[in-house]
Scaffold this motif. Structure first.
Motif, PDB file in Angstrom:
ATOM      1  N   ARG A 213       0.840  -1.185   0.000  1.00 11.58           N
ATOM      2  CA  ARG A 213       0.000   0.000   0.000  1.00 11.58           C
ATOM      3  C   ARG A 213       0.880   1.241   0.000  1.00 11.58           C
ATOM      4  O   ARG A 213       2.101   1.161  -0.034  1.00 11.58           O
ATOM      5  CB  ARG A 213      -0.943  -0.021   1.211  1.00 11.58           C
ATOM      6  CG  ARG A 213      -1.952  -1.170   1.158  1.00 11.58           C
ATOM      7  CD  ARG A 213      -2.909  -1.014  -0.028  1.00 11.58           C
ATOM      8  NE  ARG A 213      -3.851  -2.119  -0.144  1.00 11.58           N
ATOM      9  CZ  ARG A 213      -3.734  -3.122  -0.983  1.00 11.58           C
ATOM     10  NH1 ARG A 213      -2.681  -3.193  -1.785  1.00 11.58           N
ATOM     11  NH2 ARG A 213      -4.647  -4.083  -1.035  1.00 11.58           N
ATOM     12  N   GLU A 214       0.235   2.403   0.040  1.00  9.97           N
ATOM     13  CA  GLU A 214       0.986   3.644  -0.163  1.00  9.97           C
ATOM     14  C   GLU A 214       2.178   3.780   0.778  1.00  9.97           C
ATOM     15  O   GLU A 214       3.282   4.106   0.351  1.00  9.97           O
ATOM     16  CB  GLU A 214       0.036   4.845  -0.017  1.00  9.97           C
ATOM     17  CG  GLU A 214      -0.897   5.010  -1.211  1.00  9.97           C
ATOM     18  CD  GLU A 214      -1.621   6.341  -1.186  1.00  9.97           C
ATOM     19  OE1 GLU A 214      -0.989   7.352  -0.864  1.00  9.97           O
ATOM     20  OE2 GLU A 214      -2.824   6.356  -1.466  1.00  9.97           O
TER      21      GLU A 214
ATOM     22  N   TRP B  14       5.055   1.624  -0.195  1.00  3.30           N
ATOM     23  CA  TRP B  14       5.785   2.166  -1.343  1.00  3.30           C
ATOM     24  C   TRP B  14       6.660   3.355  -0.935  1.00  3.30           C
ATOM     25  O   TRP B  14       7.702   3.592  -1.549  1.00  3.30           O
ATOM     26  CB  TRP B  14       4.812   2.593  -2.437  1.00  3.30           C
ATOM     27  CG  TRP B  14       4.158   1.462  -3.167  1.00  3.30           C
ATOM     28  CD1 TRP B  14       2.825   1.184  -3.233  1.00  3.30           C
ATOM     29  CD2 TRP B  14       4.805   0.455  -3.960  1.00  3.30           C
ATOM     30  NE1 TRP B  14       2.590   0.071  -4.001  1.00  3.30           N
ATOM     31  CE2 TRP B  14       3.798  -0.409  -4.466  1.00  3.30           C
ATOM     32  CE3 TRP B  14       6.130   0.190  -4.290  1.00  3.30           C
ATOM     33  CZ2 TRP B  14       4.081  -1.496  -5.268  1.00  3.30           C
ATOM     34  CZ3 TRP B  14       6.414  -0.903  -5.108  1.00  3.30           C
ATOM     35  CH2 TRP B  14       5.395  -1.728  -5.577  1.00  3.30           C
TER      36      TRP B  14
ATOM     37  N   GLU C 158      -4.789  -1.948  -7.894  1.00  4.71           N
ATOM     38  CA  GLU C 158      -4.762  -0.967  -6.812  1.00  4.71           C
ATOM     39  C   GLU C 158      -3.337  -0.745  -6.306  1.00  4.71           C
ATOM     40  O   GLU C 158      -2.950   0.377  -5.961  1.00  4.71           O
ATOM     41  CB  GLU C 158      -5.663  -1.432  -5.660  1.00  4.71           C
ATOM     42  CG  GLU C 158      -5.814  -0.422  -4.538  1.00  4.71           C
ATOM     43  CD  GLU C 158      -6.416   0.897  -5.016  1.00  4.71           C
ATOM     44  OE1 GLU C 158      -6.105   1.936  -4.400  1.00  4.71           O
ATOM     45  OE2 GLU C 158      -7.193   0.888  -5.993  1.00  4.71           O
ATOM     46  N   GLU C 159      -2.550  -1.817  -6.261  1.00  3.38           N
ATOM     47  CA  GLU C 159      -1.149  -1.666  -5.842  1.00  3.38           C
ATOM     48  C   GLU C 159      -0.394  -0.787  -6.827  1.00  3.38           C
ATOM     49  O   GLU C 159       0.423   0.057  -6.433  1.00  3.38           O
ATOM     50  CB  GLU C 159      -0.489  -3.038  -5.746  1.00  3.38           C
ATOM     51  CG  GLU C 159      -0.983  -3.893  -4.603  1.00  3.38           C
ATOM     52  CD  GLU C 159      -0.314  -5.249  -4.573  1.00  3.38           C
ATOM     53  OE1 GLU C 159       0.312  -5.589  -3.563  1.00  3.38           O
ATOM     54  OE2 GLU C 159      -0.425  -5.978  -5.584  1.00  3.38           O
TER      55      GLU C 159
ATOM     56  N   ARG D  81      -1.697   1.506  -8.793  1.00  3.52           N
ATOM     57  CA  ARG D  81      -2.186   2.877  -8.613  1.00  3.52           C
ATOM     58  C   ARG D  81      -1.427   3.573  -7.471  1.00  3.52           C
ATOM     59  O   ARG D  81      -0.985   4.712  -7.598  1.00  3.52           O
ATOM     60  CB  ARG D  81      -3.684   2.874  -8.292  1.00  3.52           C
ATOM     61  CG  ARG D  81      -4.604   2.639  -9.471  1.00  3.52           C
ATOM     62  CD  ARG D  81      -6.025   3.031  -9.101  1.00  3.52           C
ATOM     63  NE  ARG D  81      -6.975   2.696 -10.155  1.00  3.52           N
ATOM     64  CZ  ARG D  81      -7.778   1.636 -10.128  1.00  3.52           C
ATOM     65  NH1 ARG D  81      -7.729   0.805  -9.101  1.00  3.52           N
ATOM     66  NH2 ARG D  81      -8.602   1.395 -11.115  1.00  3.52           N
ATOM     67  N   GLU D  82      -1.316   2.869  -6.347  1.00  5.51           N
ATOM     68  CA  GLU D  82      -0.695   3.490  -5.183  1.00  5.51           C
ATOM     69  C   GLU D  82       0.807   3.642  -5.376  1.00  5.51           C
ATOM     70  O   GLU D  82       1.411   4.606  -4.883  1.00  5.51           O
ATOM     71  CB  GLU D  82      -1.038   2.681  -3.937  1.00  5.51           C
ATOM     72  CG  GLU D  82      -2.543   2.738  -3.631  1.00  5.51           C
ATOM     73  CD  GLU D  82      -2.930   2.027  -2.354  1.00  5.51           C
ATOM     74  OE1 GLU D  82      -2.058   1.402  -1.729  1.00  5.51           O
ATOM     75  OE2 GLU D  82      -4.108   2.104  -1.980  1.00  5.51           O
TER      76      GLU D  82
ATOM     77  N   CYS E 278       1.039   6.755  -7.469  1.00  2.00           N
ATOM     78  CA  CYS E 278       0.664   7.928  -6.671  1.00  2.00           C
ATOM     79  C   CYS E 278       1.836   8.376  -5.809  1.00  2.00           C
ATOM     80  O   CYS E 278       2.164   9.562  -5.744  1.00  2.00           O
ATOM     81  CB  CYS E 278      -0.550   7.589  -5.812  1.00  2.00           C
ATOM     82  SG  CYS E 278      -1.061   8.925  -4.724  1.00  2.00           S
ATOM     83  N   VAL E 279       2.480   7.408  -5.151  1.00  2.00           N
ATOM     84  CA  VAL E 279       3.633   7.744  -4.309  1.00  2.00           C
ATOM     85  C   VAL E 279       4.786   8.239  -5.175  1.00  2.00           C
ATOM     86  O   VAL E 279       5.470   9.213  -4.824  1.00  2.00           O
ATOM     87  CB  VAL E 279       4.064   6.522  -3.478  1.00  2.00           C
ATOM     88  CG1 VAL E 279       5.378   6.792  -2.758  1.00  2.00           C
ATOM     89  CG2 VAL E 279       2.982   6.153  -2.472  1.00  2.00           C
TER      90      VAL E 279
ATOM     91  N   HIS F 179      -0.363  14.752   1.964  1.00  2.00           N
ATOM     92  CA  HIS F 179      -0.597  13.903   0.790  1.00  2.00           C
ATOM     93  C   HIS F 179      -1.735  14.422  -0.089  1.00  2.00           C
ATOM     94  O   HIS F 179      -2.800  14.775   0.394  1.00  2.00           O
ATOM     95  CB  HIS F 179      -0.923  12.490   1.254  1.00  2.00           C
ATOM     96  CG  HIS F 179      -1.371  11.594   0.132  1.00  2.00           C
ATOM     97  ND1 HIS F 179      -0.628  11.407  -1.009  1.00  2.00           N
ATOM     98  CD2 HIS F 179      -2.493  10.858  -0.025  1.00  2.00           C
ATOM     99  CE1 HIS F 179      -1.263  10.580  -1.811  1.00  2.00           C
ATOM    100  NE2 HIS F 179      -2.403  10.234  -1.243  1.00  2.00           N
TER     101      HIS F 179
ATOM    102  N   HIS G 267      -3.621  12.948  -3.390  1.00  2.00           N
ATOM    103  CA  HIS G 267      -3.699  11.781  -4.271  1.00  2.00           C
ATOM    104  C   HIS G 267      -3.729  12.223  -5.729  1.00  2.00           C
ATOM    105  O   HIS G 267      -4.438  13.152  -6.094  1.00  2.00           O
ATOM    106  CB  HIS G 267      -4.954  10.970  -3.964  1.00  2.00           C
ATOM    107  CG  HIS G 267      -4.933   9.626  -4.628  1.00  2.00           C
ATOM    108  ND1 HIS G 267      -4.308   8.543  -4.055  1.00  2.00           N
ATOM    109  CD2 HIS G 267      -5.429   9.203  -5.820  1.00  2.00           C
ATOM    110  CE1 HIS G 267      -4.432   7.498  -4.858  1.00  2.00           C
ATOM    111  NE2 HIS G 267      -5.101   7.865  -5.932  1.00  2.00           N
TER     112      HIS G 267
END
Length: 561
Positions: free
Chosen positions: A353-354, A357, A402-403, A405-406, A409-410, A555, A557
């Motif tokens: 998750r975020e 990462w 989803e992984e 995506r995160e 994002c990070v 943060h 997103h």
């Protein structure tokens, strides 16, 4: 004050003779009129010395001399105490002098007289392992269930603690088997805690409860598992100890957690077989993986994973402050080299998750990111990943959507580290088009941006991105490589087409290029190995955990997929 050291010049002549065990000399001194009442610096008189030495003849001589007093005075003398509250009976019992104890009891010595530290003759005999003295005192009616010392132990607690199984056999017939100390710990609990298997067997046979719980809800099975007493664990389980009874007020701790945390592999293997697997993923439960990781017990972590415990255990943010075993392992690692627990969890397919990462991307080091990408593949562009579906690709688990995506994002929130993570991600098969974002073009340093442009057709960039590049070049914040000013060569366009057809993940991470009908000299070119790497020139800022704290508070997103 310390009254244990004896000064020779304070000892009376009668007491000195009694200490040596010479009854004739004691008798001669008494005939001369020497007193038996003289005390040394410890408060010891002649009777104390005679009893401690075990000289029954000296005890008789001293008591005969004291017999001239009234019966009340004689009784008072027999039970007189040292400065530490020790009677003659206590000193004789402590040293195992059976005949002296027997004689003193006949002379009305108090078998239950307490010392300053709440000990007594029976407790002293138990502590010293003097079974015959214990049997004598018990037969004379000594109190067996009274508590002693600051921990409120009974004689049975102490016998078990010392491992005097022969004395335990005597006491189980007269003592309260469930007598609690100041923490509600029973003698059987003590046997489990200190690995006294023989004593444990005696207590179980006598009817002591194997599932008794201390004030903090710990059970004998939990404490034996924690301390690594495998024989006691086996004995308890064989006699009905419950491995699924919660042993903590804070969270449902089980014996399997204790074995995992302290790395007792044999015990852990036995407990895994009998523990309800609801602890692995159940709501309001805690997977043993958490405590194995917390204790940095690689063996425990490896065994739990091999036995089918999920690396994606339940979210324990409320109870332990961590979302997953991996997040716990990473928080322990911080800026240090990553532990074996991290490697095991990543290899087992732990979800990312975020914040996970962040440890991989918000740093100038790439070892964690490379470790993750050794075991996790980029999703092929033509193979979507459904919710909760872990696809297998080239032998490794594919990152879920989803992984990914995160991850992105990070990455876009840590663009100042792009020179570090960008080459690793692109060489792992990340599609560069995903990073064609305004934020990336505005914030990435010149080298990182140039590296990204080498993986695309820079002449076909969207107009908004071209405008950002023109502005940055005018501001001197971006220095393009010379060939970016011209149309890409045909060879570069061709390899972009090959990359698109094969898929970046297959091209970069498999031997598919080697199987193409093209000259071997082109293999490195098709894999973009001719592209010069980006160098990271900025000094690393604050430690990772501080960057994570700042990431939580600021943060924003970024929608990238």
């Amino acid at each position: 004050m310390d009254f244990t050291e004896c000064y020779g010049d304070t000892v009376s002549s009668v007491a000195a003779a009694a200490r040596s065990g010479c009854s004739r000399r004691v008798r001669r001194l008494l005939r001369r009129g020497c007193s038996v009442d003289g005390r040394d610096n410890r408060g010891w008189n002649a009777l104390h010395e005679a009893a401690a030495a075990g000289g029954t003849d000296c005890v008789r001589e001293v008591l005969s001399a004291a017999g001239a007093a009234s019966p009340r005075g004689r009784c008072r003398y027999v039970n007189s105490t040292t400065h530490e509250g020790e009677s003659a009976c206590y000193l004789a019992a402590q040293r195992g002098h059976l005949a002296a104890v027997h004689l003193l009891l006949r002379e009305q010595a108090d078998a239950d007289q307490l010392t300053n530290d709440s000990s007594c003759p029976l407790y002293a005999a138990v502590d010293g392992g003097h079974k015959d003295v214990v049997e004598l005192l018990v037969s004379k009616g000594a109190q067996v269930d009274r508590t002693h010392t600051a921990s409120c132990w009974t004689c049975l607690h102490q016998a078990v603690y010392k491992g005097h199984s022969d004395i335990v056999c005597v006491l189980v017939n007269v003592c309260d088997l469930e007598a609690p100390d100041d923490h509600s710990i029973s003698p059987l609990f003590v046997a489990a805690q200190y690995g006294r298997r023989e004593c444990l067997q005696i207590l179980i046979n006598a009817g002591a409860r194997v599932n008794t719980q201390a004030a903090d809800l710990a059970t004998p099975l939990l404490i034996a598992s924690q301390e690594g007493h495998e024989a006691c664990v086996d004995l308890l389980l064989d006699h009905g100890a419950d491995p699924n009874r919660a042993c903590s007020h804070d969270w449902p701790q089980l014996p399997v957690h204790a074995a995992a945390e302290f790395g007792h592999i044999g015990i852990l293997r036995r407990l895994i077989a009998v523990t309800d697997r609801a602890c692995d993923r159940g709501v309001d439960m805690v997977s043993p993986l958490y405590v194995a990781v917390h204790g940095d017990r690689t063996g425990s972590t490896e065994l739990l994973l091999s036995e089918g415990f999920s690396p994606n255990a339940q979210d324990c943010t409320l109870s332990l402050g961590h979302r997953s075993p991996l997040s716990l392992a990473l928080s322990h690692a911080s800026d240090k080299p990553y532990s074996e627990s991290v490697k095991l969890l990543v290899a087992a397919g732990a979800g990312l998750r975020e914040e996970d990462w962040m440890y991989a991307l918000a740093t100038d080091r790439t070892d964690l990111l490379q470790l993750i990408l050794e075991h996790r593949q980029m999703p092929p562009s033509d193979t979507p990943t459904g919710d909760g579906l872990a696809l297998r690709h080239c032998g490794n688990t594919v990152l879920e959507l989803e992984e990914l995506r995160e991850l992105l994002c990070v990455a876009l929130n840590q663009v100042h580290f792009a020179a570090c993570w960008l080459p690793v991600l692109l060489k792992a098969g990340l599609h560069p088009a995903i990073l064609l974002q305004p934020h990336m073009f505005e914030k990435a340093d010149s080298e990182a941006l140039n590296y990204l442009l080498e993986f695309i057709n820079w002449s076909t960039l969207p107009l908004p991105l071209k405008r950002i590049l023109d502005r940055r070049r005018a501001e001197n914040s971006w220095e393009p490589r010379p060939h970016f000013g011209s149309i890409p060569s045909l060879s570069h366009v061709c390899r972009l087409q090959v990359r698109e057809l094969l898929g970046p993940d297959r091209l970069m991470r498999t031997d598919v290029v080697q199987r193409l009908l093209v000259p071997s000299l082109l293999h490195d070119f098709l894999k973009f190995r001719d592209v010069p790497g980006a160098s990271f020139t900025h000094p690393p800022p604050s430690p990772v955990f501080e960057r994570i704290r700042g990431y939580r508070s600021t943060h924003q997103h970024r929608h990238v997929l």
